[in-house]
Design an enzyme around this catalytic site. Structure first.
Site, mmCIF file in Angstrom:
data_model
loop_
_atom_site.group_PDB
_atom_site.id
_atom_site.type_symbol
_atom_site.label_atom_id
_atom_site.label_comp_id
_atom_site.label_asym_id
_atom_site.label_seq_id
_atom_site.Cartn_x
_atom_site.Cartn_y
_atom_site.Cartn_z
ATOM 1 N N TYR A 52 14.597 -7.298 14.593
ATOM 2 C CA TYR A 52 14.481 -7.039 13.150
ATOM 3 C C TYR A 52 15.593 -7.783 12.398
ATOM 4 O O TYR A 52 15.340 -8.464 11.400
ATOM 5 C CB TYR A 52 14.569 -5.532 12.896
ATOM 6 C CG TYR A 52 14.400 -5.114 11.452
ATOM 7 C CD1 TYR A 52 13.153 -5.141 10.828
ATOM 8 C CD2 TYR A 52 15.489 -4.666 10.702
ATOM 9 C CE1 TYR A 52 13.002 -4.738 9.505
ATOM 10 C CE2 TYR A 52 15.349 -4.258 9.383
ATOM 11 C CZ TYR A 52 14.103 -4.297 8.781
ATOM 12 O OH TYR A 52 13.954 -3.897 7.466
ATOM 13 N N SER A 57 0.820 -1.213 0.000
ATOM 14 C CA SER A 57 0.000 0.000 0.000
ATOM 15 C C SER A 57 0.853 1.262 0.000
ATOM 16 O O SER A 57 0.345 2.363 -0.215
ATOM 17 C CB SER A 57 -0.937 0.007 1.211
ATOM 18 O OG SER A 57 -0.193 -0.080 2.403
ATOM 19 N N ALA A 117 17.309 -10.374 13.326
ATOM 20 C CA ALA A 117 17.116 -11.832 13.398
ATOM 21 C C ALA A 117 16.049 -12.275 12.395
ATOM 22 O O ALA A 117 16.218 -13.279 11.683
ATOM 23 C CB ALA A 117 16.707 -12.234 14.817
ATOM 24 N N LYS A 127 15.150 -10.743 9.615
ATOM 25 C CA LYS A 127 15.619 -10.562 8.239
ATOM 26 C C LYS A 127 16.718 -11.562 7.878
ATOM 27 O O LYS A 127 16.837 -11.960 6.717
ATOM 28 C CB LYS A 127 16.100 -9.115 8.036
ATOM 29 C CG LYS A 127 14.964 -8.081 8.094
ATOM 30 C CD LYS A 127 13.864 -8.370 7.085
ATOM 31 C CE LYS A 127 12.905 -7.207 6.892
ATOM 32 N NZ LYS A 127 11.799 -7.536 5.976
ATOM 33 N N SER A 150 16.877 -7.307 4.465
ATOM 34 C CA SER A 150 17.464 -5.999 4.771
ATOM 35 C C SER A 150 18.973 -6.196 4.890
ATOM 36 O O SER A 150 19.433 -7.300 5.230
ATOM 37 C CB SER A 150 16.934 -5.493 6.114
ATOM 38 O OG SER A 150 17.778 -4.489 6.638
ATOM 39 N N VAL A 190 -0.244 -10.788 7.005
ATOM 40 C CA VAL A 190 0.524 -11.946 6.535
ATOM 41 C C VAL A 190 1.014 -12.844 7.672
ATOM 42 O O VAL A 190 1.387 -13.987 7.446
ATOM 43 C CB VAL A 190 1.728 -11.533 5.650
ATOM 44 C CG1 VAL A 190 1.263 -10.900 4.353
ATOM 45 C CG2 VAL A 190 2.714 -10.644 6.406
HETATM 46 P P1 NAD Z 1 6.525 0.796 4.855
HETATM 47 O O1 NAD Z 1 6.285 0.892 6.308
HETATM 48 O O2 NAD Z 1 6.549 2.027 4.022
HETATM 49 O O3 NAD Z 1 5.453 -0.216 4.205
HETATM 50 C C1 NAD Z 1 5.200 -1.451 4.809
HETATM 51 C C2 NAD Z 1 4.070 -2.148 4.108
HETATM 52 O O4 NAD Z 1 3.893 -3.412 4.778
HETATM 53 C C3 NAD Z 1 2.717 -1.433 4.206
HETATM 54 O O5 NAD Z 1 2.006 -1.637 3.003
HETATM 55 C C4 NAD Z 1 1.994 -2.175 5.330
HETATM 56 O O6 NAD Z 1 0.574 -2.177 5.202
HETATM 57 C C5 NAD Z 1 2.524 -3.559 5.137
HETATM 58 N N1 NAD Z 1 2.439 -4.415 6.314
HETATM 59 C C6 NAD Z 1 2.926 -4.193 7.563
HETATM 60 N N2 NAD Z 1 2.601 -5.222 8.368
HETATM 61 C C7 NAD Z 1 1.889 -6.096 7.610
HETATM 62 C C8 NAD Z 1 1.268 -7.345 7.844
HETATM 63 N N3 NAD Z 1 1.303 -7.925 9.061
HETATM 64 N N4 NAD Z 1 0.599 -7.950 6.828
HETATM 65 C C9 NAD Z 1 0.546 -7.388 5.592
HETATM 66 N N5 NAD Z 1 1.118 -6.213 5.302
HETATM 67 C C10 NAD Z 1 1.788 -5.589 6.295
HETATM 68 O O7 NAD Z 1 7.902 -0.015 4.714
HETATM 69 P P2 NAD Z 1 8.955 -0.091 3.496
HETATM 70 O O8 NAD Z 1 10.095 0.753 3.854
HETATM 71 O O9 NAD Z 1 8.276 0.071 2.195
HETATM 72 O O10 NAD Z 1 9.431 -1.610 3.697
HETATM 73 C C11 NAD Z 1 9.070 -2.668 2.838
HETATM 74 C C12 NAD Z 1 9.998 -3.844 3.101
HETATM 75 O O11 NAD Z 1 11.348 -3.451 2.885
HETATM 76 C C13 NAD Z 1 9.938 -4.344 4.554
HETATM 77 O O12 NAD Z 1 10.035 -5.745 4.566
HETATM 78 C C14 NAD Z 1 11.171 -3.722 5.174
HETATM 79 O O13 NAD Z 1 11.631 -4.451 6.293
HETATM 80 C C15 NAD Z 1 12.129 -3.769 4.016
HETATM 81 N N6 NAD Z 1 13.245 -2.826 4.138
HETATM 82 C C16 NAD Z 1 13.011 -1.479 4.209
HETATM 83 C C17 NAD Z 1 14.096 -0.622 4.332
HETATM 84 C C18 NAD Z 1 13.925 0.866 4.428
HETATM 85 O O14 NAD Z 1 14.934 1.563 4.719
HETATM 86 N N7 NAD Z 1 12.740 1.425 4.179
HETATM 87 C C19 NAD Z 1 15.393 -1.136 4.385
HETATM 88 C C20 NAD Z 1 15.582 -2.508 4.299
HETATM 89 C C21 NAD Z 1 14.497 -3.352 4.169
#
Ligand code: NAD
Length: 245
Positions: free
Chosen positions: A155, A11, A157, A159, A142, A64
């Site tokens: 987090y 989203s 652990a 990832k 990550s 999820v």
């Molecule tokens: P964000 O917070 O902008 O978006 C997270 C999304 O996950 C949202 O759509 C939310 O509705 C959904 N979500 C959260 N819990 C959920 C659940 N239980 N069931 C279904 N949907 C769920 O985060 P982002 O930065 O876009 O991160 C996306 C992915 O990338 C994540 O797995 C995050 O750990 C990883 N990541 C992000 C970064 C960063 O710096 N932003 C770095 C490394 C990894």
């Protein structure tokens, strides 16, 4: 192209950029989200408008970490487009906390969303992929899953678990023509990092050889590459601006 892709946590942020990438490339796309209905509706409307995706994009709410909700998610996705050929496990949460302050609930929510969520979705998607001997899975980890982050033990652990799951599943599913890969992003400009002050963001940029945060679209490019490649499996691709080399 006519393939169906399901992206969890799409989203906003990285998931939304991944959805845009697949729409741009002619796929049918299911975006999943967990909580914020208004945000999901806005994203849905924006993507339909931008990619002329009416009838090619659907949005399904499901947590999820809950296997029953994931079962329903896949049932509804199949009702809409048929079977899923491409699964992107992107849904995730993060939290900064001293290790000694992490509660049972913190730990369970972190592992539940980031790691069990990935397991739940793979379990729903894989039987069909095995039957047709084709499938593409990308799990979003990550850079902290590779090197560990202070104040983010749960987090890191979770990832790291995603990386282990990816490698083992790649070995198990290779003979069935299914590839399983992982992206391990560095610091990306999304809502997930909105908790950091300007000074903290500047410090992260200073530590990053390329001197900036990554863009969600740069992670989407890496994900798309991994699902386009027929001879890449079990790999961890880490677009992180050089933060972890
Ligand atoms: P964000 O917070 O902008 O978006 C997270 C999304 O996950 C949202 O759509 C939310 O509705 C959904 N979500 C959260 N819990 C959920 C659940 N239980 N069931 C279904 N949907 C769920 O985060 P982002 O930065 O876009 O991160 C996306 C992915 O990338 C994540 O797995 C995050 O750990 C990883 N990541 C992000 C970064 C960063 O710096 N932003 C770095 C490394 C990894």
């Amino acid at each position: 192209m006519g393939e169906n892709v399901l992206i969890t946590g799409a989203s906003t942020g990285i998931g939304k950029a991944i959805a845009a990438k697949y729409l741009e490339n002619g796929f049918n796309v299911i975006i999943n989200y967990a909580h914020d209905d208004d945000l999901a509706s806005e994203t849905f409307a924006e993507l339909v408008r931008k990619y002329d995706a009416f009838g090619r994009l659907f949005c399904i709410k499901a947590d999820v970490s809950d296997s029953k909700q994931v079962e329903r998610l896949f049932y509804e996705a199949r009702e809409v487009f048929g079977e899923i050929q491409v699964l992107i496990n992107n849904a995730g949460i993060a939290q900064d906390k001293l290790f000694t302050d992490i509660t049972d609930d913190d730990w369970n929510e972190m592992i539940g969303t980031n790691l069990t969520g990935c397991f739940n979705c793979c379990r729903e998607a894989i039987p069909y992929m095995v039957r047709v001997k084709y499938g593409r899975i990308v799990n979003v980890s990550s850079m902290w899953g590779i090197v560990g982050a202070s104040m983010e033990v749960h987090y890191s652990a979770a990832k790291a678990g995603v990386i282990g799951l990816t490698k083992a599943l790649a070995k198990e599913l290779g003979p069935s023509g299914i590839t399983v890969n992982c992206v391990a992003p560095g610091a990306i400009d999304t809502r997930m990092n909105a908790c950091y002050s300007e000074d903290e963001i500047a410090a992260i940029c200073d530590e990053t050889p390329l001197g900036r945060l990554g863009k969600p679209s740069e992670i989407a490019d890496a994900v798309y590459f991994l699902t386009s490649s027929d001879f890449t499996t079990g790999q961890v691709l880490s677009p992180n601006g050089g933060f972890v080399i």
